[in-house]
Design an enzyme around this catalytic site. Structure first.
Site: not given
Ligand SMILES: NC(=O)NCCC(=O)O
Length: 383
Positions: A119, A195, A232
């Site tokens: 990430e 994300k 994540c």
């Protein structure tokens, strides 16, 4: 021994358990053994010269009568930041490009078809500071930025799909996002996925910097299979994995940045469970090292101000739909994990366990639709 010195669970088991017990412990902990992959000597030598761990494993599937095997190789790269966090921004980015570039070269020697980085791989994980400057300067255009151009060169040179998670600056809407850019092995930008869940826990103050993604659960059809990226914190949301899988993802990457004190006991479970529940492969990648920041920050927990986030514990691994998984990379070193997988295993396990077929999706959808309404009445029977 401190948490940032402990090398790995696997190494510890190997050095302390007798052979016979070790294989039983590994079977119960990791599932069916993933065989080691023979990697070329030039790659092993280059990794050792460049001071990173190189590991290779393969997942096998049964030979079918009607379909040829669909064997491909993925590469997971974990690394620490190269320069101190107060070095000039461009120097930090350039140093990270050159570190990852030399690791991708080794991935190419190992025949990797799809590589995924951690990430926001071009920057320190500075969101803990809550300072806007200079960290927002790391944000780049997903389509035109220097990092994407750099990855396009890698993709073309090595005929490799590159998944490049960055902090994205979208000029059109003056918005920052946490984005994975997917670059085809042709060198073209295939697309991007943002994300979609932002942590609000501990020092992960990411909502200060960027917005919840708006790209849905996009799946990218590459020459080497259908891939998706669940960035994540999205790994804590089973429905998030599920939706990528509903859109046909055969491999779901989970580029992450997470620290030991917070999530380490959950790390080996979540991506692996997603592979089991969704009949697909999952690839969990975490950065390594401790990153120091010039200004102190607090965690809003009454404890003293500090200069670092804690230890990012690496431990990147791949899980297969049959519940087996590779050992993790080191908790402390840069590393490249090369994994060969036969994508036919997804359907084979789907036919065996039939979670997709037996799931009561229409029923869940109806109940969920009711549950998210403000006038929802939980279905509880009381005496
Ligand atoms: N980067 C990120 O979303 N971290 C949140 C903490 C975690 O999910 O372990």
């Amino acid at each position: 021994m401190s948490a940032c010195e402990f090398e790995s669970l696997e190494k510890s088991l190997e050095s302390h358990l007798p052979e016979a017990e070790l294989s039983e412990v590994k079977r119960i902990l990791f599932g069916k053994e993933t065989k080691k992959l023979d990697l070329p000597a030039c790659a092993v030598d280059a990794a050792s010269e460049r001071d990173f761990e190189l590991k290779g494993y393969r997942f096998e599937a049964v030979q079918e009568q009607l379909r040829p095997p669909r064997r491909i190789r993925v590469g997971l790269i974990q690394h620490r930041i190269v320069l101190p966090t107060d070095a000039p921004i461009l120097d930090q980015i350039t140093a990270m490009h050159s570190r990852v570039g030399e690791m991708v070269e080794v991935a190419a020697m190992c025949g990797v078809n799809i590589v995924c980085f951690q990430e926001t791989w071009t920057m320190p994980f500075a969101f803990c500071t809550r300072e806007k400057e200079p960290w927002t300067e790391f944000a780049e255009s997903a389509e035109e930025g220097n990092t994407t151009r750099f990855c396009q060169e890698l993709a073309k040179k090595y005929n490799m799909v590159v998944v490049s998670p960055i902090l994205e600056r979208e000029e059109l809407h003056s918005t920052l996002w946490n984005t994975a850019v997917v670059i085809s092995n042709s060198g073209n930008v295939l697309g991007k996925t943002r994300k979609n869940h932002i942590p609000r826990i501990g020092d992960f103050n990411e909502s200060t910097y960027y917005m919840e993604g708006d790209t849905g659960h996009t799946v990218f059809q590459t020459q080497f299979g259908k891939i998706a990226v669940n960035i994540c914190y999205g790994r804590h949301h089973p429905l998030n994995w599920f939706m990528y899988s509903m859109n046909g993802a055969e491999i779901i990457f989970n580029p992450s940045a997470t620290v030991g004190a917070l999530s380490e006991p959950m790390w080996p479970i979540e991506a692996r469970n997603a592979a089991i529940a969704n009949h697909c492969y999952t690839c969990a990648i975490n950065r390594v090292g401790t990153e120091h920041f010039k200004s102190e920050f607090t965690s809003g927990d009454g404890k003293k101000a500090h200069h670092d986030f804690g230890h990012f514990y690496g431990s990147s691994y791949v899980a297969a739909p049959d519940g087996s998984r590779t050992p993790g990379l080191s908790r402390t070193h840069d590393g490249l994990l090369v994994v060969e997988m036969d994508l036919n295993l997804n359907r084979q396990i789907c036919d065996k366990w039939s979670f997709k077929m037996t799931g009561r999706y229409a029923e869940y959808a109806d109940e969920l639709t009711a549950a998210v309404r403000h006038d929802f009445k939980p279905n509880i029977v009381k005496e």
